[in-house]
Design a protein around this motif. Structure first.
Motif, short mmCIF file in Angstrom:
data_model
loop_
_atom_site.label_atom_id
_atom_site.label_comp_id
_atom_site.label_asym_id
_atom_site.label_seq_id
_atom_site.Cartn_x
_atom_site.Cartn_y
_atom_site.Cartn_z
N ILE A 288 0.25 6.85 3.61
CA ILE A 288 -0.30 7.97 2.85
C ILE A 288 0.74 9.08 2.79
O ILE A 288 1.35 9.43 3.81
N TYR A 289 0.89 9.64 1.59
CA TYR A 289 1.72 10.85 1.42
C TYR A 289 0.79 12.01 1.08
O TYR A 289 0.03 11.95 0.11
N ARG A 290 0.85 13.06 1.88
CA ARG A 290 0.02 14.25 1.66
C ARG A 290 0.79 15.30 0.89
O ARG A 290 1.91 15.68 1.26
N ALA B 260 -10.46 0.35 16.03
CA ALA B 260 -9.48 1.36 16.46
C ALA B 260 -8.45 1.55 15.37
O ALA B 260 -8.12 0.61 14.63
N ARG B 261 -7.96 2.78 15.28
CA ARG B 261 -6.94 3.11 14.29
C ARG B 261 -5.81 3.85 14.98
O ARG B 261 -6.02 4.80 15.73
N GLY B 262 -4.59 3.39 14.74
CA GLY B 262 -3.41 4.06 15.25
C GLY B 262 -2.54 4.51 14.11
O GLY B 262 -2.48 3.85 13.06
N GLY B 263 -1.87 5.65 14.27
CA GLY B 263 -1.05 6.14 13.18
C GLY B 263 0.13 6.95 13.66
O GLY B 263 0.16 7.42 14.81
N TYR B 264 1.09 7.09 12.78
CA TYR B 264 2.29 7.87 13.06
C TYR B 264 2.58 8.78 11.87
O TYR B 264 2.66 8.31 10.73
N MET B 265 2.71 10.08 12.12
CA MET B 265 3.02 11.05 11.07
C MET B 265 4.44 11.57 11.26
O MET B 265 4.85 11.89 12.39
N PHE B 266 5.19 11.64 10.16
CA PHE B 266 6.53 12.19 10.24
C PHE B 266 6.79 13.11 9.07
O PHE B 266 6.26 12.92 7.96
N LYS B 267 7.57 14.15 9.32
CA LYS B 267 7.92 15.18 8.34
C LYS B 267 6.68 15.85 7.74
O LYS B 267 6.75 16.38 6.62
N GLN B 268 5.58 15.84 8.46
CA GLN B 268 4.34 16.53 8.11
C GLN B 268 3.70 16.04 6.81
O GLN B 268 2.63 16.53 6.43
N LYS B 269 4.29 15.10 6.13
CA LYS B 269 3.78 14.64 4.84
C LYS B 269 3.49 13.14 4.82
O LYS B 269 2.67 12.67 4.04
N HIS B 270 4.16 12.40 5.66
CA HIS B 270 4.09 10.95 5.62
C HIS B 270 3.26 10.42 6.80
O HIS B 270 3.45 10.86 7.94
N PHE B 271 2.37 9.49 6.51
CA PHE B 271 1.53 8.94 7.56
C PHE B 271 1.40 7.43 7.37
O PHE B 271 1.03 6.95 6.29
N VAL B 272 1.71 6.68 8.43
CA VAL B 272 1.57 5.23 8.45
C VAL B 272 0.49 4.88 9.46
O VAL B 272 0.48 5.42 10.57
N PHE B 273 -0.42 4.00 9.09
CA PHE B 273 -1.52 3.68 10.00
C PHE B 273 -1.84 2.19 10.01
O PHE B 273 -1.58 1.46 9.05
N LEU B 274 -2.40 1.77 11.13
CA LEU B 274 -2.91 0.41 11.31
C LEU B 274 -4.33 0.51 11.83
O LEU B 274 -4.58 1.21 12.81
N ASP B 275 -5.25 -0.19 11.17
CA ASP B 275 -6.65 -0.16 11.56
C ASP B 275 -7.15 -1.59 11.75
O ASP B 275 -6.91 -2.46 10.92
#
Length: 271
Positions: free
Chosen positions: A268-270, A224-239
């Motif tokens: 991850i920064y998009r 399972a993978r959970g993640g949180y995106m903020f300001k449409q560019k930044h994403f933090v995830f735990l897998d």
């Protein structure tokens, strides 16, 4: 490709593999839908990030392996680079906006390897390398569950094995920022793959390590993978994931566990 690799000194081959691996994160830990997502206008998209991955292999008394690796992703209408996988897109079919069939030719790096210094049970064994794999992949994306199937074979001349992977996963979004994706992956590994990584050759036999020839096997991964995106560019995830090993692997004299597991935390920064 085998001819090219066989003519290069082993040290250079090892260096090439190390450099490749350092820029490619384990596939299950990389949220593909976030890290490499083609914009609606058909232009390209790419991302950079960093992750800490910790995995426990099944070899007897082997230490947990923890690595810090960069993440690189890129996608346009023709290719997708996400984690260790590079996909060249083939024509697909779209039934609706949320119901699509995608096909691709893929190449990826497999991080499965060991050195004889990794654990006492491996002393006197020849080192086993990770490998470059290539094959075909089909994906069916729909509202119920995303289904993927791929056939890949090792092309660098190490294990010379092949595998068929069948996966199911579904992503839920919460409050536009949170993401949760459970998955199940069934992997059919052929005889060459199992024998390369879990077999014991005649010249590797000792009083405490019997001869063993691997057979084809079926592993099952649940993750399972959970993640949180903020300001449409930044994403933090735990897998997190656990793989149940087939009896053909558990019966190896090198192995003392019926499962392997992996935990990964990343950012991850998009662009």
């Amino acid at each position: 490709m085998r001819l090219l690799i066989s003519t290069v000194p082993n040290s250079k081959v090892a260096l090439a593999r190390t450099v490749t691996a350092s820029f490619m994160l384990l596939g299950a830990g990389l949220p593909l839908a976030v890290a490499a997502q083609q914009p609606d206008d058909g232009s390209s998209s790419w991302g950079l990030g960093l992750a800490v991955g910790s995995s426990q292999k099944a070899y007897t008394d082997i230490d947990r392996d923890t690595k810090v690796l960069p993440i690189l992703s890129y996608e346009n209408r023709y290719i997708r680079l996400a984690g260790p996988e590079l996909a060249v897109k083939l024509p697909g079919y779209q039934f609706s906006e949320s119901n699509k069939l995608n096909f691709s030719v893929i190449g990826k790096y497999d991080f499965t390897d060991y050195k004889q210094s990794d654990a006492p049970i491996l002393n006197g064994m020849e080192d086993r390398d990770g490998g470059f794999w290539a094959g075909f992949k089909a994906e069916w994306q729909n509202n119920l569950v995303d289904i993927s199937a791929e056939y890949i074979t090792e092309v660098a001349g190490d294990s010379e094995g092949s595998a068929f992977n069948f996966g199911l996963e579904r992503t839920w979004h919460f409050k536009q920022h949170f993401m949760f994706t459970p998955r199940v992956v069934v992997s059919l590994l052929d005889k060459k793959y199992v024998d390369y990584y879990y077999g014991v050759r005649a010249n590797e036999v000792t009083a405490d390590r019997a001869y063993y020839q691997g057979e084809s096997a079926v592993n099952i991964e649940v993750g399972a993978r959970g993640g949180y995106m903020f300001k449409q560019k930044h994403f933090v995830f735990l897998d997190v994931s656990v793989t149940s090993l087939a009896s053909e692997i558990k019966d190896s004299p090198l192995v003392d566990s019926s499962t392997e597991n992996r935990v990964m935390l990343g950012y991850i920064y998009r662009f």
